[in-house]
Design an enzyme around this catalytic site. Structure first.
Site, short mmCIF file in Angstrom:
data_model
loop_
_atom_site.label_atom_id
_atom_site.label_comp_id
_atom_site.label_asym_id
_atom_site.label_seq_id
_atom_site.Cartn_x
_atom_site.Cartn_y
_atom_site.Cartn_z
N ASN A 132 0.81 -2.02 0.23
CA ASN A 132 -0.24 -0.48 -0.10
C ASN A 132 0.91 1.26 0.17
O ASN A 132 1.88 1.22 0.60
CB ASN A 132 -0.97 -0.42 1.30
CG ASN A 132 -1.44 1.16 1.50
OD1 ASN A 132 -2.70 1.42 -0.02
ND2 ASN A 132 -1.44 1.66 2.60
N HIS A 150 0.43 4.79 1.37
CA HIS A 150 0.24 6.16 2.17
C HIS A 150 0.87 7.01 2.08
O HIS A 150 2.46 7.25 2.69
CB HIS A 150 0.20 5.59 3.57
CG HIS A 150 -0.67 5.84 4.21
ND1 HIS A 150 -2.16 6.68 4.51
CD2 HIS A 150 -0.51 6.51 5.12
CE1 HIS A 150 -2.33 7.29 5.39
NE2 HIS A 150 -1.93 7.30 6.26
N SER A 161 4.55 6.70 2.27
CA SER A 161 5.52 5.43 2.89
C SER A 161 4.72 4.88 2.13
O SER A 161 3.54 4.67 1.92
CB SER A 161 4.80 5.04 3.81
OG SER A 161 5.53 6.25 5.04
N ASP A 208 -2.92 1.12 7.66
CA ASP A 208 -1.21 1.23 7.65
C ASP A 208 -0.45 1.32 8.72
O ASP A 208 0.34 1.86 8.95
CB ASP A 208 -2.22 2.84 7.75
CG ASP A 208 -2.47 3.29 6.43
OD1 ASP A 208 -3.28 2.58 5.40
OD2 ASP A 208 -3.77 4.18 6.57
C1 GRF Z 1 -2.25 9.27 -2.74
O1 GRF Z 1 -1.67 10.49 -2.43
C2 GRF Z 1 -1.93 7.80 -1.95
O2 GRF Z 1 -0.83 7.85 -1.56
C3 GRF Z 1 -3.60 7.38 -1.31
O3 GRF Z 1 -4.13 7.79 -2.14
C4 GRF Z 1 -3.73 8.86 -3.23
C5 GRF Z 1 -3.90 8.27 -4.55
O4 GRF Z 1 -4.46 9.10 -5.78
N1 GRF Z 1 -3.49 6.37 -0.85
P1 GRF Z 1 -4.12 8.46 -6.83
O5 GRF Z 1 -5.36 7.72 -7.46
O6 GRF Z 1 -3.17 7.62 -6.93
O7 GRF Z 1 -3.80 9.72 -7.37
#
Ligand code: GRF
Length: 233
Positions: free
Chosen positions: A122, A124, A151, A160
């Protein structure tokens, strides 16, 4: 299957890692992975993009790039575990060996993900273990932190909370607001995710009972994104 998709099915001798990307929204991290694949920076084959929101831009992007896509509606399932199992079964049927959660706005059931231990990651937008969950930029500002970041981690049943793989750091500047933090962090997230996925595809990053290994060494801290790529902290 579109002709485009068919042409990307790896030949039996291909070593590219088959991955599935799960996304609920915009899909900019998916775009970064597509670019990393196309530019030879990550030896991956994106076999499926799936999500819970049929109108997500991420799913459209997949179609535009000739990648198989799947919108699976959670409302058709009795509970979260059933939905997650169905989703992961579909992912397995496409041959994926790594699942990348890139803006997938659902928590996965612990039982459903157990067979995938060490094969789901994932991204985050915080320096975990700080700020699990939502509104990370807002919480960084509220706390008065001088540093922010993102991360990539293996997932477990804990939101997370799984073992860290790598992080990217950036300063919080005076005058920053949620929007400016998000805007500055996003391209760093893209590089972080591409590098982490490339490292897994190369077999340099694995999660074993001894912990997360990078080039056979157990990590006691997340890898960092440097100018040359991932480095031990
Ligand atoms: C990103 O900020 C990611 O870290 C979080 O959700 C957002 C997704 O953005 N988990 P995208 O859909 O890849 O543009």
């Amino acid at each position: 299957m579109s002709p485009d998709t068919a042409s990307r099915v790896p030949s039996p001798e291909s070593r590219s890692l088959p991955i599935a990307v799960l996304a609920s929204g915009r899909g900019s991290n998916l775009e970064a992975l597509i670019a990393a694949r196309d530019e030879g920076r990550a030896d991956i084959d994106i076999v499926l993009v799936a999500g819970d929101k049929p109108h997500a831009r991420a799913l459209r992007l997949a179609e535009e790039h000739g990648i198989a896509s799947l919108a699976l509606d959670p409302s058709g399932f009795a509970n979260r575990a059933d939905y997650d199992r169905a989703l992961l079964d579909r992912i397995a049927a496409h041959g994926a060996r790594l699942v990348v959660l890139a803006g997938f706005m659902r928590i996965l059931d612990g039982g459903a993900i157990a067979p995938w231990n060490g094969r789901i990651i994932n991204i985050h937008p915080s320096l975990l273990p700080k700020y699990r969950g939502l509104h990370t930029h807002r919480r960084v500002l509220k706390a008065g932190d001088t540093e922010h970041g993102a991360s990539v981690h293996f997932i477990t049943a804990e939101l997370d909370g799984g073992p860290l793989i790598a992080q990217v750091r950036m300063p919080v500047l005076s005058g920053d607001n949620e929007e400016s933090l998000a805007k500055r962090l996003l391209p760093l997230e893209h590089r972080l995710l591409s590098l982490a996925v490339a490292g897994i595809a190369e077999g340099r990053i694995v999660w074993t009972p001894e912990g997360v290994l990078f080039d056979h060494q157990a990590l006691d801290q997340a890898l960092l994104v440097g100018p040359e790529g991932l480095t031990a902290a």
